[in-house]
Design a protein around this motif. Sequence first.
Motif, PDB file in Angstrom:
ATOM      1  N   LEU A  23       0.826  -1.211   0.000  1.00  0.00           N
ATOM      2  CA  LEU A  23       0.000   0.000   0.000  1.00  0.00           C
ATOM      3  C   LEU A  23       0.856   1.256   0.000  1.00  0.00           C
ATOM      4  O   LEU A  23       0.554   2.223  -0.706  1.00  0.00           O
ATOM      5  N   LEU A  24       1.924   1.252   0.789  1.00  0.00           N
ATOM      6  CA  LEU A  24       2.794   2.427   0.836  1.00  0.00           C
ATOM      7  C   LEU A  24       3.522   2.614  -0.492  1.00  0.00           C
ATOM      8  O   LEU A  24       3.740   3.748  -0.932  1.00  0.00           O
ATOM      9  N   LEU A  35       1.161   9.459  -5.129  1.00  0.00           N
ATOM     10  CA  LEU A  35       1.237  10.780  -4.517  1.00  0.00           C
ATOM     11  C   LEU A  35       2.504  11.527  -4.887  1.00  0.00           C
ATOM     12  O   LEU A  35       2.500  12.763  -4.970  1.00  0.00           O
ATOM     13  N   SER A  36       3.612  10.797  -5.112  1.00  0.00           N
ATOM     14  CA  SER A  36       4.846  11.488  -5.487  1.00  0.00           C
ATOM     15  C   SER A  36       4.732  12.128  -6.864  1.00  0.00           C
ATOM     16  O   SER A  36       5.425  13.104  -7.162  1.00  0.00           O
ATOM     17  N   GLY A  37       3.848  11.567  -7.707  1.00  0.00           N
ATOM     18  CA  GLY A  37       3.607  12.178  -9.004  1.00  0.00           C
ATOM     19  C   GLY A  37       2.702  13.397  -8.911  1.00  0.00           C
ATOM     20  O   GLY A  37       2.873  14.371  -9.643  1.00  0.00           O
ATOM     21  N   VAL A  38       1.737  13.358  -7.970  1.00  0.00           N
ATOM     22  CA  VAL A  38       0.812  14.471  -7.792  1.00  0.00           C
ATOM     23  C   VAL A  38       1.414  15.559  -6.909  1.00  0.00           C
ATOM     24  O   VAL A  38       1.282  16.754  -7.186  1.00  0.00           O
ATOM     25  N   PHE A  39       2.071  15.129  -5.822  1.00  0.00           N
ATOM     26  CA  PHE A  39       2.698  16.074  -4.882  1.00  0.00           C
ATOM     27  C   PHE A  39       4.171  15.715  -4.712  1.00  0.00           C
ATOM     28  O   PHE A  39       4.569  15.172  -3.683  1.00  0.00           O
ATOM     29  N   PRO A  40       4.995  15.982  -5.703  1.00  0.00           N
ATOM     30  CA  PRO A  40       6.400  15.549  -5.644  1.00  0.00           C
ATOM     31  C   PRO A  40       7.176  16.139  -4.476  1.00  0.00           C
ATOM     32  O   PRO A  40       8.089  15.506  -3.944  1.00  0.00           O
ATOM     33  N   GLY A  98       5.798  17.051  -1.540  1.00  0.00           N
ATOM     34  CA  GLY A  98       5.139  16.814  -0.259  1.00  0.00           C
ATOM     35  C   GLY A  98       5.080  15.369   0.157  1.00  0.00           C
ATOM     36  O   GLY A  98       4.529  15.054   1.222  1.00  0.00           O
ATOM     37  N   TRP A  99       5.653  14.463  -0.654  1.00  0.00           N
ATOM     38  CA  TRP A  99       5.543  13.037  -0.346  1.00  0.00           C
ATOM     39  C   TRP A  99       6.257  12.680   0.957  1.00  0.00           C
ATOM     40  O   TRP A  99       5.742  11.910   1.767  1.00  0.00           O
ATOM     41  N   SER A 100       7.427  13.231   1.190  1.00  0.00           N
ATOM     42  CA  SER A 100       8.172  12.904   2.411  1.00  0.00           C
ATOM     43  C   SER A 100       7.415  13.358   3.658  1.00  0.00           C
ATOM     44  O   SER A 100       7.471  12.707   4.707  1.00  0.00           O
ATOM     45  N   TYR A 101       6.681  14.477   3.552  1.00  0.00           N
ATOM     46  CA  TYR A 101       5.877  14.935   4.690  1.00  0.00           C
ATOM     47  C   TYR A 101       4.729  13.962   4.966  1.00  0.00           C
ATOM     48  O   TYR A 101       4.360  13.723   6.117  1.00  0.00           O
ATOM     49  N   PHE A 102       4.172  13.412   3.901  1.00  0.00           N
ATOM     50  CA  PHE A 102       3.100  12.434   4.064  1.00  0.00           C
ATOM     51  C   PHE A 102       3.611  11.189   4.789  1.00  0.00           C
ATOM     52  O   PHE A 102       2.921  10.645   5.652  1.00  0.00           O
ATOM     53  N   GLN A 103       4.804  10.747   4.461  1.00  0.00           N
ATOM     54  CA  GLN A 103       5.386   9.586   5.130  1.00  0.00           C
ATOM     55  C   GLN A 103       5.553   9.833   6.626  1.00  0.00           C
ATOM     56  O   GLN A 103       5.198   9.000   7.464  1.00  0.00           O
TER      57      GLN A 103
END
Length: 394
Positions: free
Chosen positions: A335-336, A343-348, A350-355
């Motif tokens: 899932l991750l 998400l990295s394609g949509v929010f390149p 901001g992905w690390s913040y999501f993690q």
Amino acid sequence: MSPLKTKNASLPDASLSTSRTSTPDSSSSRLLGPGSVIGAPSLKSVGIGMMLLGIALLVIAPIVLTPFGLGQLSRFICYAIVAVGIGLAWGRGGMLTLGQGAFFGIGAYVMAMHMQLADADIAGTGTPTFMALTGATVPVWWEPFRSPVFTLAMIVVLPAVVSFLLGYSIFRRRIRGAYFAILNQALVAAVVVLLVGQQETLGGSNGLSGFQYFFGYDLNDPVNKQMLYFIAASVLLAMIAISYWLMRSRYGELLVATRDAEERVRFLGYDPALIKTAAYVIAAVMAGIAGALFVPIVGIISPAEIGVVPSIVFVIAVAAGGRASLFGPALGALLLGWAESFLSGVFPSGWSYFQGMLLVLVIALLPGGLASLASVRKFRSVKKESSNKEGAQA
């Protein structure tokens, strides 16, 4: 006598029966269902889960997904194999293994060296392309990896040896918790520095890439790419089955007992250092196998793929899925991986913040991960019924 016992062991094995029914320290483990070992699911539920996961991976996914999507899922499956090992070491043994990227990298670079040499032999040059461009010759220590048998053996042996030497030296000094995690991170950082400095022999920061064949099979053929997917999916199912067997074994009981009451296990005559080292070695071997599969599937391996950040992401995936469950680590990694791809394609940026946010939310709201949702719901319903009965009696 068990190889994990010391010469002072004289109490009966039944003395460890308290580990079967006692409540572990973590709140997530309190919500786990009954079994011969705490948190080990029944054979029936595992059979159903394995069947559903097998159908999803081996039947539905190849039909529904495009070749690109299947290739992406193959990569996520490699991460899931690493997660299964972390689930065993962390979820069952209480060892926060923040250094699995190192063992993933060992397996990956072993496979990459063999594939580079095999491609050079097929091309008739005998020297990998990246070495030929710089005028370098094949190092002596590369030569054994021309053999497929030697390569397959080293994918297992090298992670096992490194993890045993590191793990046993740490555990016999009774180092645990955050200190163990920091040492694992230091191992990963050291491996990355070593690889970056090997520009002529291991490609430096660029890594190794441009593979054409996998044990004689053309990687440009879509059929062979699909074959790699089926191999990876089958290996994942096999690793889950091995993990379940270990959970239900006598060793699984010892591992949980060591996690929850290490001093009591030592008093009973067992060596906790060997028990924990065995789980650490198994997790390292699983990571090495995953790395070896990653190389032909993705087509590149570099220090960026095995550094500190990827090692932390492995742990986040396990925590999100449920570190103490059987299927949770693998499902969390899948899932991750999908979330990262989307998400990295949509929010390149901001992905690390999501993690990071995901890890905080899991720790705060769902310590047992997604796998504990059913148990949490059942626990709350039972608590509510008990409260209602007490209110009615009052």
